[in-house]
Structure formats: C-alpha cells, structure tokens
Design an enzyme around this catalytic site. Structure first.
Site: not given
Ligand code: GLN
Length: 493
Positions: A80, A155, A179
């Site tokens: 990420k 997210s 997330s």
C-alpha cells in the site's frame, strides 16, 4: 499459473526448485499487464527492480537458503502506498507528496525483505487512508474485481483488489477503522488487523496514531498466519510496539475449534444489515457450530457510540499528524510571499476534499472550548468501548460478526454523502478503538450480481492465534476462498 498460488504453494514449489522466483514474479507482472488497465490497483511498480530481487531470491535458493529462516523467499508481495520502501516513491494516494522518494524502509518492509519477499509496487488507496471506497485517491479509481462498476472498499482498495485479481501473491495494507478488513470482505480475500502494538508502525505514514495498525491481505488464512509471523514483534523505533513474543502462528492452525466459545454481539444485528449478508453470516455461524464451536450471545452495550467516537478521535489525531505536510519538509510546494501563504497554498492545492474535511473536523474538536466537550469525552467513551470487549472476552474466546453491513456498492453511490460512507465501517471501527485484533474471511456471495461477503472474527489483545485458528477451520470446511472472479471474461467484453 504461478501468480494464482498461495504463499504456501509457491514456497513449496520454489523449494523443490521446480519453478523460479523470476518466473513467479514475471507471472505477476504479466497479470498486471493484462488486467490492471481495468482494475487499477497499482499506482506504479518498478518491474526491473522486482525482477532483480527475484534473481537474488533464486540465487539464495540455489545456495540452499533455509525455509524456516526465510519463509517468504521468492514471494512477490505488493505494498500500500502508505508504507516507506527505500528508494521507491511514496504518495499516500495524495498529490501533496509530489515526487517524494522514501529514504528508508519501514520496519515491516525490512522484515519482509529479511524473510526473502520480493517487495514491489505501490498500491492505490484513499488519500492518507481516509475513506472506505478508494474513491478518495488523487491518482485513479480502483474497481472491484468481481464487478468493475463497483468499489473495492477502502482505504486499502488497491491491496485487496491486487490479491483477488492475482496480481500479487499477498499485499500489505493499514487499518485505522477497517481499512484492511472492509476491502478484504468486499473483494473476497483474507484481511487481518493485528492487535495495536503487535506490528511496528515505523515507516507507516500516520493517519491516527492510536488506531493505525499494519496488516496483510492474502488468499487464505494460512498465508495470513505466515505473514503475521514475519512482520510482528517489538521494535525500539515504535514506542507503542509491545515486547510480546511472536508465536508460530501457522503452527497453531490445527483445524480444531471444538469447545471454543464464540460470542455473537446482539448489537450487531442492526436494521441496515443487508438480508443476504445476514443470511451468509448466519450460515457461517451454523457451520462454526457444526465444527464444534459453542455460541454465546453477548452484549457490547456501547456499540452505538463507536462511529461518533471514531469520527472525533481519528480526525483529531489526523489534524495533528498531517500538519507536517506543509510544503517545506516534504514533496510538493506552492510558493507564497510568506510562510503562511506558502503553507495554505500548498495544503489547499495538495489535499483532497475528504482530507480537508477531516483536518477541519479534527482541529475543531481539539480547539480550546470544544476540547473537553468532544475530544475528552470521546476518549472516555473509547475506554467504555474497550471495557465492553474485555468483559465479553471473559466469557468467550472470540467474537463473530459480519465485516460490513452490505456487499460492495456502486462507484459514486456514496461519494457525495460522507455519513453514509462512514457507516460502511460500522462493524470494523470498534476493534481499532478497543485496540484488539480482527480478521475478515470470505463467507459466501450475494446472488446477483455475484459479490463476496465477509465474516469478521474479533480476538482478545494478542489473541491472533485464536482467531486465525478459528478462521482457518471455517475456511477449510467451506472453500469460499477458492472462488475467483471471471476477470479475463470481463476484459474480453
Ligand atoms: N473508513 C474509515 C475512515 O475513513 C477507516 C479508514 C482506515 O481504516 N484507514 O476513516
């Protein structure tokens, strides 16, 4: 195809030397080439660097590296865009970091590399991890591999979509209020948020420091256990990481859940729960019972206040953490005639709407006159929420809930309504407020369109071993995790 394998399967084949790490990495790169113009999970990746790491892994394998010492040797793991990887760009899904290149590795990255993983790629995310759909990225729209008109969750939407689309063997993400677990549920893979303090946050760009935790996305529970064993442990560079011994998580997966007590919180069976999601979760609970688990109804009486509490504490911490993005120290800059003008022009141009909303909210709840009424109160309620869980865990070994109230929603469906968006984390945020661990595992599908549904297990502080064991027994008895989206077909159309 090698890119479809789990860590367990791939490392077994690499050990036999019947395939090479270069071939595995190339298979992932080929897959990205084929499908990522549609999925858009990756903001960027450096193919030459990934292949060079693969060659180094092949050399180590040829030199007889021991699997026990390097359990991820030759495994492509994508990251990420919120974790620092030395010499790679880091943008946190935002424009404000400009052409920032990380000068060092986050602790989790150091650990992955130490275990032999091929660390590659920057995965799309909501800007600074604020969001539930990845629509708040300043770069691109990531879509759900099961239905490209829908969001992948957020997210860490890029991290979930990349695993489910077989573009990486596993990925890392971060979870502040859901997330990891929410996108894992909506895309159909396994996602773990470890206990607060289990994994070092050094090198993770902070959103809300008292809630953030790094975790993984994988194709099955065993792989989650393997990665947790690698990334967890005390780190002197993160004062909130806890010197608790790291267990051999994978060894705990014995398939036996007989006699374990599972709590069903009555407060989680709310009106907004989609009937098909409820049916899938009910069936999963029956399955767990069949496997020998004992079900106990429990109460978490302060559940109703979790969302309000989270949306005071998380923005408050974010407003302080994001003050460092001022145009002086990092990334992009818009010049001004004096420093104040430079700050405000840089931040005005660099941050997106949701990040600005959070900073404004957070600054408000911390301002003198409101601090006691909002922030201090929220901290008190947070303690009550944690106590609810600790009390429940006196009765049960783990708690089982839906991960999300609905399956993946349509792109744009909630982007104009922040409150609706916030409610998609209703089942995941309490876990962060309480500092406990949580995991989402696939537990079925909506009928039409076919969309994955996630089952959440919540565990005691440092109870990862127990939730992994239960999730593994459940997964192996059902096989939902083996279903794959028909991406190639969608692509051809
Ligand atoms: N969706 C939640 C938020 O917008 C949680 C995000 C996260 O866990 N990073 O804050």
């Amino acid at each position: 195809m090698l890119n479809q394998l789990t860590i367990f399967e791939l490392t077994a084949r690499l050990a036999k030397r019947d395939v090479s790490a270069r071939e595995a990495m190339q298979a992932c790169l080929d897959r990205i080439q084929r499908v990522d113009n549609q999925i858009k999970a990756f903001i960027s990746y450096d193919a030459a660097d990934a292949l060079a790491q693969a060659d180094a892994a092949d050399k180590a394998l040829a030199d007889g590296a021991k699997h026990e010492q390097r359990p991820l040797l030759g495994v492509p793991v994508a990251i990420k865009d919120v974790l620092a990887v030395k010499n790679q760009p880091m943008n946190c899904g935002s424009k404000i970091l400009g052409k920032f290149i990380s000068p060092y590795d986050a602790t989790v990255i150091e650990k992955l590399k130490g275990a032999g993983a091929i660390v590659f790629g920057r995965l799309n995310m909501d800007e600074f991890a604020m969001g539930s759909s990845t629509e708040n990225s300043a770069f691109q729209l990531t879509v759900n591999p099961w239905d490209t008109s829908r969001i992948p969750g957020g997210s860490s939407g890029g991290s979930a979509a990349a695993v489910v689309a077989d573009e990486a063997i596993a990925t890392l993400g971060s979870d502040t209020g859901g997330s990891i677990r929410q996108p894992a549920a909506l895309c159909g893979c396994v996602g773990l948020k470890p206990t607060y303090g289990r994994v070092s946050r050094y090198g993770l760009v902070a959103f809300a420091s008292s809630l953030d935790q790094i975790g993984s996305f994988t194709k099955d529970v065993r792989d989650t256990a393997t990665i947790l064993g690698v990334i967890s442990g005390h780190d002197p560079r993160d004062s909130t990481s806890i010197p608790q011994p790291v267990t051999n998580y994978a060894a705990a997966l014995d398939g036996n859940v007989k006699g374990l007590k599972l709590g069903l919180p009555k407060e989680y069976m709310i009106g907004g729960l989609d009937p098909e999601v409820k049916a899938a979760v009910d069936a999963a609970v029956r399955q767990l019972q069949k496997l020998g688990a004992e079900l106990v109804e429990i109460s978490l009486p302060h559940t109703d206040y979790a969302a309000a509490t989270y949306y005071i504490i998380a923005p408050a911490e974010a407003s302080a953490n994001l003050a460092r993005f001022d145009g002086i120290r990092y990334g992009a800059r818009v010049d001004g005639t004096d420093p104040i003008e430079l700050y405000s022009k840089t931040r005005g141009a660099g941050f997106g709407a949701e990040v600005k909303r959070r900073i404004i909210l957070g600054t408000y709840v911390l301002s003198s006159g409101y601090h006691d009424a909002y922030y201090l109160r929220a901290q008190k309620v947070r303690t009550l929420i944690r106590q609810d869980f600790l009390k429940a865990f006196e009765q049960v070994d783990a708690i089982v809930t839906p991960t999300t109230p609905t399956a993946a929603f349509k792109i744009g469906e909630k982007s104009d309504d922040p409150l609706q968006m916030y409610l998609s984390d209703i089942f995941t945020i309490s876990c962060n407020l309480a500092g406990i661990c949580g995991l989402s595992v696939p537990c079925g599908f909506m009928k039409s369109p076919k969309l994955p549904v996630g089952l959440q297990f919540l565990g005691k502080p440092f109870g990862e071993e127990t939730i992994l064991k239960i999730a593994h027994a459940y997964e192996q008895s059902t096989g939902w995790h083996q279903e794959k989206p028909a991406l190639e077909v969608v692509n051809a159309g």
